[in-house]
Motif scaffolding. Structure first.
Motif, short mmCIF file in Angstrom:
data_model
loop_
_atom_site.label_atom_id
_atom_site.label_comp_id
_atom_site.label_asym_id
_atom_site.label_seq_id
_atom_site.Cartn_x
_atom_site.Cartn_y
_atom_site.Cartn_z
N ARG A 81 -3.60 -22.72 -12.68
CA ARG A 81 -4.66 -23.08 -13.59
C ARG A 81 -5.95 -23.10 -12.76
O ARG A 81 -6.35 -24.13 -12.24
CB ARG A 81 -4.38 -24.43 -14.25
N ALA A 82 -6.55 -21.92 -12.62
CA ALA A 82 -7.78 -21.77 -11.85
C ALA A 82 -8.96 -21.97 -12.79
O ALA A 82 -9.04 -21.32 -13.82
CB ALA A 82 -7.85 -20.40 -11.19
N ALA A 83 -9.85 -22.87 -12.40
CA ALA A 83 -11.01 -23.18 -13.22
C ALA A 83 -12.28 -22.73 -12.50
O ALA A 83 -12.50 -23.08 -11.34
CB ALA A 83 -11.08 -24.67 -13.52
N LEU A 84 -13.11 -21.98 -13.21
CA LEU A 84 -14.40 -21.55 -12.69
C LEU A 84 -15.40 -22.67 -12.94
O LEU A 84 -15.65 -23.03 -14.10
CB LEU A 84 -14.84 -20.26 -13.39
N CYS A 85 -15.93 -23.26 -11.89
CA CYS A 85 -16.85 -24.40 -12.02
C CYS A 85 -18.13 -24.14 -11.24
O CYS A 85 -18.08 -23.82 -10.05
CB CYS A 85 -16.19 -25.68 -11.49
N HIS A 86 -19.24 -24.33 -11.93
CA HIS A 86 -20.54 -24.21 -11.29
C HIS A 86 -21.36 -25.48 -11.48
O HIS A 86 -22.56 -25.48 -11.24
CB HIS A 86 -21.30 -22.99 -11.83
N ASP A 87 -20.70 -26.56 -11.91
CA ASP A 87 -21.37 -27.85 -12.05
C ASP A 87 -20.35 -28.95 -11.80
O ASP A 87 -19.14 -28.73 -11.88
CB ASP A 87 -22.01 -28.00 -13.44
N CYS A 88 -20.86 -30.13 -11.49
CA CYS A 88 -20.00 -31.26 -11.12
C CYS A 88 -19.16 -31.76 -12.28
O CYS A 88 -17.99 -32.11 -12.11
CB CYS A 88 -20.86 -32.39 -10.55
N PHE A 89 -19.73 -31.80 -13.48
CA PHE A 89 -18.99 -32.30 -14.63
C PHE A 89 -17.76 -31.44 -14.91
O PHE A 89 -16.67 -31.95 -15.16
CB PHE A 89 -19.88 -32.37 -15.89
N SER A 90 -17.90 -30.13 -14.86
CA SER A 90 -16.77 -29.23 -15.11
C SER A 90 -15.68 -29.42 -14.07
O SER A 90 -14.49 -29.40 -14.40
CB SER A 90 -17.23 -27.77 -15.12
N ALA A 91 -16.07 -29.62 -12.82
CA ALA A 91 -15.08 -29.83 -11.76
C ALA A 91 -14.29 -31.11 -12.01
O ALA A 91 -13.07 -31.14 -11.84
CB ALA A 91 -15.77 -29.88 -10.40
N GLN A 92 -14.97 -32.15 -12.41
CA GLN A 92 -14.29 -33.42 -12.70
C GLN A 92 -13.40 -33.29 -13.93
O GLN A 92 -12.24 -33.69 -13.92
CB GLN A 92 -15.31 -34.54 -12.91
N ALA A 93 -13.94 -32.72 -15.00
CA ALA A 93 -13.20 -32.62 -16.26
C ALA A 93 -11.97 -31.73 -16.12
O ALA A 93 -10.92 -32.04 -16.68
CB ALA A 93 -14.11 -32.10 -17.37
N THR A 94 -12.07 -30.64 -15.37
CA THR A 94 -10.92 -29.75 -15.26
C THR A 94 -9.78 -30.39 -14.48
O THR A 94 -8.62 -30.11 -14.73
CB THR A 94 -11.29 -28.37 -14.69
#
Length: 141
Positions: A81-94
């Motif tokens: 489950r690879a998540a593309l994150c370019h912001d802190c909120f997305s990194a935390q939520a994923t």
């Protein structure tokens, strides 16, 4: 242990990530690439993903120019489950909601300062284990 993979477009940012992981005292295994010479991102994204899927590594960080190609490539490996994150909120939520086991970033999209914050959030945020998220991950699998 953290699996690392990048292509030529992500090489320089990956060097920053490696230095950051070393400063934090975190172990990693680098699956390449090893220079800015043009290479094919699926080779390195999938090598890192296979190490995570097999349990050899706990999580992974993959980087290409946009993060898109290498994340698509890694997600072809069962159990990733690879998540593309370019912001802190997305990194935390994923991490909290998706229990993402690989972080993908685009070196041509974000700079090293933000990228290292995203790495820290991704690595330090636990999965919530909420029933609804466990159910949804099961549906993905």
């Amino acid at each position: 242990m953290i699996a690392l993979g990048c292509d030529h477009g992500g090489y320089e940012l990956m060097q920053e990530v490696i230095k950051h992981l070393e400063e934090r005292g975190l172990e990693y295994k680098n699956f390449g690439c090893y220079s800015t010479e043009s290479v094919d991102y699926p080779v390195y994204g999938q090598a890192a993903a296979k190490a995570v899927a097999s349990g050899e590594c706990d999580k992974g960080i993959i980087i290409c120019g946009t993060g898109i190609g290498i994340s698509i490539s890694a997600n072809k490996i069962k159990g990733i489950r690879a998540a593309l994150c370019h912001d802190c909120f997305s990194a935390q939520a994923t991490r909290e909601h998706n229990d993402a086991n690989m972080l993908a970033m685009g070196a041509r999209v974000i700079g090293p300062g933000l990228a290292l914050k995203i790495v820290d959030i991704f690595l330090d945020t636990p999965f919530s284990n909420d029933e609804r998220h466990v159910r949804r991950i099961g549906m993905i699998e």
